[in-house]
Design a protein around this motif. Structure first.
Motif, PDB file in Angstrom:
ATOM      1  N   ILE A   1       3.259   5.927  -5.899  1.00  0.00           N
ATOM      2  CA  ILE A   1       2.144   6.710  -5.349  1.00  0.00           C
ATOM      3  C   ILE A   1       2.531   7.362  -4.029  1.00  0.00           C
ATOM      4  CG2 ILE A   1      -0.180   6.515  -4.322  1.00  0.00           C
ATOM      5  CD1 ILE A   1      -0.868   4.545  -6.537  1.00  0.00           C
ATOM      6  N   SER A   2       3.409   6.711  -3.287  1.00  0.00           N
ATOM      7  CA  SER A   2       3.860   7.281  -2.008  1.00  0.00           C
ATOM      8  C   SER A   2       4.483   8.654  -2.194  1.00  0.00           C
ATOM      9  CB  SER A   2       4.869   6.347  -1.334  1.00  0.00           C
ATOM     10  OG  SER A   2       4.251   5.131  -0.986  1.00  0.00           O
TER      11      SER A   2
ATOM     12  N   ASP B   1       1.410  12.686  -5.723  1.00  0.00           N
ATOM     13  CA  ASP B   1       0.011  12.998  -5.418  1.00  0.00           C
ATOM     14  C   ASP B   1      -0.888  12.904  -6.642  1.00  0.00           C
ATOM     15  OD1 ASP B   1       0.592  13.326  -2.805  1.00  0.00           O
ATOM     16  OD2 ASP B   1       0.500  15.520  -2.796  1.00  0.00           O
TER      17      ASP B   1
ATOM     18  N   MET C   1      -5.548   7.175  -8.473  1.00  0.00           N
ATOM     19  CA  MET C   1      -5.873   5.892  -7.849  1.00  0.00           C
ATOM     20  C   MET C   1      -7.207   5.983  -7.107  1.00  0.00           C
ATOM     21  SD  MET C   1      -4.043   4.116  -4.571  1.00  0.00           S
ATOM     22  CE  MET C   1      -4.686   5.398  -3.494  1.00  0.00           C
ATOM     23  N   HIS C   2      -7.408   7.083  -6.375  1.00  0.00           N
ATOM     24  CA  HIS C   2      -8.679   7.257  -5.657  1.00  0.00           C
ATOM     25  C   HIS C   2      -9.866   7.241  -6.621  1.00  0.00           C
ATOM     26  CE1 HIS C   2      -7.672   7.934  -1.437  1.00  0.00           C
ATOM     27  NE2 HIS C   2      -6.604   8.599  -1.829  1.00  0.00           N
TER      28      HIS C   2
ATOM     29  N   CYS D   1      -0.724  10.720  -9.120  1.00  0.00           N
ATOM     30  CA  CYS D   1      -1.141   9.328  -9.309  1.00  0.00           C
ATOM     31  C   CYS D   1      -1.978   8.839  -8.126  1.00  0.00           C
ATOM     32  CB  CYS D   1       0.072   8.421  -9.534  1.00  0.00           C
ATOM     33  SG  CYS D   1       0.832   8.700 -11.155  1.00  0.00           S
ATOM     34  N   ARG D   2      -1.713   9.383  -6.930  1.00  0.00           N
ATOM     35  CA  ARG D   2      -2.530   9.008  -5.766  1.00  0.00           C
ATOM     36  C   ARG D   2      -3.987   9.441  -5.994  1.00  0.00           C
ATOM     37  NH1 ARG D   2      -1.495   8.039  -0.021  1.00  0.00           N
ATOM     38  NH2 ARG D   2       0.726   8.491  -0.271  1.00  0.00           N
TER      39      ARG D   2
ATOM     40  N   SER E   1      -5.826  -0.639  -8.733  1.00  0.00           N
ATOM     41  CA  SER E   1      -7.071  -0.430  -8.014  1.00  0.00           C
ATOM     42  C   SER E   1      -7.944  -1.683  -8.056  1.00  0.00           C
ATOM     43  CB  SER E   1      -7.808   0.750  -8.639  1.00  0.00           C
ATOM     44  OG  SER E   1      -8.886   1.106  -7.856  1.00  0.00           O
TER      45      SER E   1
ATOM     46  N   GLU F   1       0.846  -1.202   0.000  1.00  0.00           N
ATOM     47  CA  GLU F   1       0.000   0.000   0.000  1.00  0.00           C
ATOM     48  C   GLU F   1       0.873   1.241   0.000  1.00  0.00           C
ATOM     49  OE1 GLU F   1      -3.377   0.362   0.131  1.00  0.00           O
ATOM     50  OE2 GLU F   1      -3.719  -1.801   0.019  1.00  0.00           O
ATOM     51  N   PRO F   2       0.398   2.318  -0.629  1.00  0.00           N
ATOM     52  CA  PRO F   2       1.161   3.569  -0.562  1.00  0.00           C
ATOM     53  C   PRO F   2       1.297   4.028   0.887  1.00  0.00           C
ATOM     54  CG  PRO F   2      -0.676   3.757  -2.102  1.00  0.00           C
ATOM     55  CD  PRO F   2      -0.847   2.460  -1.388  1.00  0.00           C
TER      56      PRO F   2
END
Lengths: 185, 215
Positions: free
Chosen positions: B33-34, B37, B43-44, B39-40, B17, A103-104
């Motif tokens: 993704i960490s 933002d 992803m959402h 790509c985060r 996902s 997970e990120p």
């Protein structure tokens, strides 16, 4: 195909039910969420190739996780069905791989997690629009999306162009992330 | 947050996902993704699509007593899940540290020639993921792909025919691409690279060496 689009008031009710579980271990609220979502989670898992037994076992775990992690639900970032989807997906991967999905990094959303009703409303509305758009998508297009999520396509076969209003949700989350980064510096 | 120019593709984010990527790819996606933002957020939105699908896929009858059984499971308390150790961001974002068992200094490197080292990380399935350490100015042997290769830069930078890739950038290369990444002069370049098929080196010698390199 069962195309009953949920209305916005129902979505807000689900959010309230999660909050009731979080705040006062409300079994009635849980039972209502269970009755609505458990049959859907099970159907989703079976379409993804699970046997009925595996799907039911997994569904029970998913619903128990919903209870245990109710405090982690954030109604400004996701709808209840989105949150349940992520729990179900992770549980399925755990059971298949015997290992957790990478997970990120968690974000500390900071003081603004005291979420405003308007922010909750906004993302629930976006989710509503998305579900409606999905239900009116031409069959062929919808099938492609389903095949991607049910695991019938490899990543190189996925056509991510969906024709759905995903951009609104992305921009909303992006803005929230920008605000967060700003607050951190 | 690093300035990121090269992002994941929507197909990879949707696959992540949906939970249908091989574990090796999941690791690269989670690590990117960490620090990204953009790509985060994307992803959402793909998670939201999963949520919409779960609402509309229909229903399957749940056995009588399943609700009671779930309450009983809740009453029994948490299933034992080992808590992940809390990781501080170092050179490696947290999800990568979970696989390495620590940050950069915990990696067990193995020399693969030409000053290049690698370290395979344990994942299930066909795809493989490893760390690569390339001295500044040194090239990774010329190679093409049978499948997809994801290369995420963790330190330093590399260039190939297409562009420059710095910290946080991810290169998504498909099987048509034969490329020759060269680490930028200066600090060592450290990358996380995942492939869903063995690499195919263009030169004769590296191809003979390939079974021994396990790449």
């Amino acid at each position: 195909m069962n195309v009953t689009v949920t209305d916005l008031s129902k979505r807000l009710e689900w959010v309230a039910q999660i909050e009731a579980i979080r705040d006062r271990q409300d079994k009635q609220a849980f039972a209502e969420l269970f009755r609505h979502f458990a049959p859907r989670v099970k159907a989703f898992l079976m379409k993804s190739g699970s046997t009925a037994d595996f799907a039911e076992e997994c569904t029970q775990d998913v619903m128990a996780t919903l209870w245990r992690k109710a405090h982690m639900f954030d109604g400004t970032k996701a709808s209840v069905s989105t949150w349940i989807f992520t729990i179900a997906r992770n549980r399925k991967i755990d059971m298949i791989r015997k290992d957790r999905r990478p997970e990120p990094e968690d974000l500390n959303w900071g003081p603004e997690t005291e979420s405003s009703a308007a922010e909750i409303m906004a993302i629930q509305q976006d989710s509503d629009e998305l579900a409606r758009a999905l239900s009116t998508l031409p069959d062929k297009q919808r099938k492609l999306i389903e095949r991607a999520y049910f695991g019938e396509l490899s990543h190189s076969e996925i056509a991510a162009e969906t024709g759905l209003p995903l951009g609104t949700i992305k921009s909303r989350i992006r803005l929230a992330l920008d605000r967060l980064r700003h607050a951190m510096t | 947050m690093p300035q990121i120019k090269h992002h994941l593709t929507d197909a990879l984010l949707m696959g992540y996902s949906a939970g249908t990527l091989p574990e090796a790819f999941d690791l690269v996606v989670a690590t990117h993704i960490s620090v990204c933002d953009e790509c985060r957020a994307q992803m959402h939105s793909f998670d939201a699509l999963g949520g919409a699908l779960i609402e509309e896929t229909g229903t399957m009858a749940i056995a009588e007593g399943c609700l009671e059984a779930t309450f009983a499971q809740i009453a029994r308390g948490d299933k034992k899940t080992e808590a992940r150790p809390i990781r501080k961001r170092g050179t490696f974002p947290a999800p990568l540290q979970d696989y390495v068992g620590g940050d950069l200094d915990a990696v067990k490197w193995r020399r693969v020639g030409g000053g290049v080292s690698d370290a395979l990380l344990k994942t299930s399935g066909q795809a493989a993921v490893r760390l690569l350490r390339i001295p500044g100015g040194v090239a990774v042997p010329d190679h093409g792909h049978r499948g997809t290769e994801l290369t995420l830069v963790l330190q330093g930078a590399f260039r190939d025919a297409s562009d420059r890739f710095g910290v946080g950038d991810v290169e998504v290369a498909d099987d048509a691409m034969v490329h020759k990444p060269v680490a930028e002069a200066g600090a060592e370049c450290i990358c996380l690279a995942a492939t869903d098929a063995p690499l195919r080196f263009s030169g004769l010698i590296p191809r003979i060496a390939q079974p021994f390199l396990r790449i």
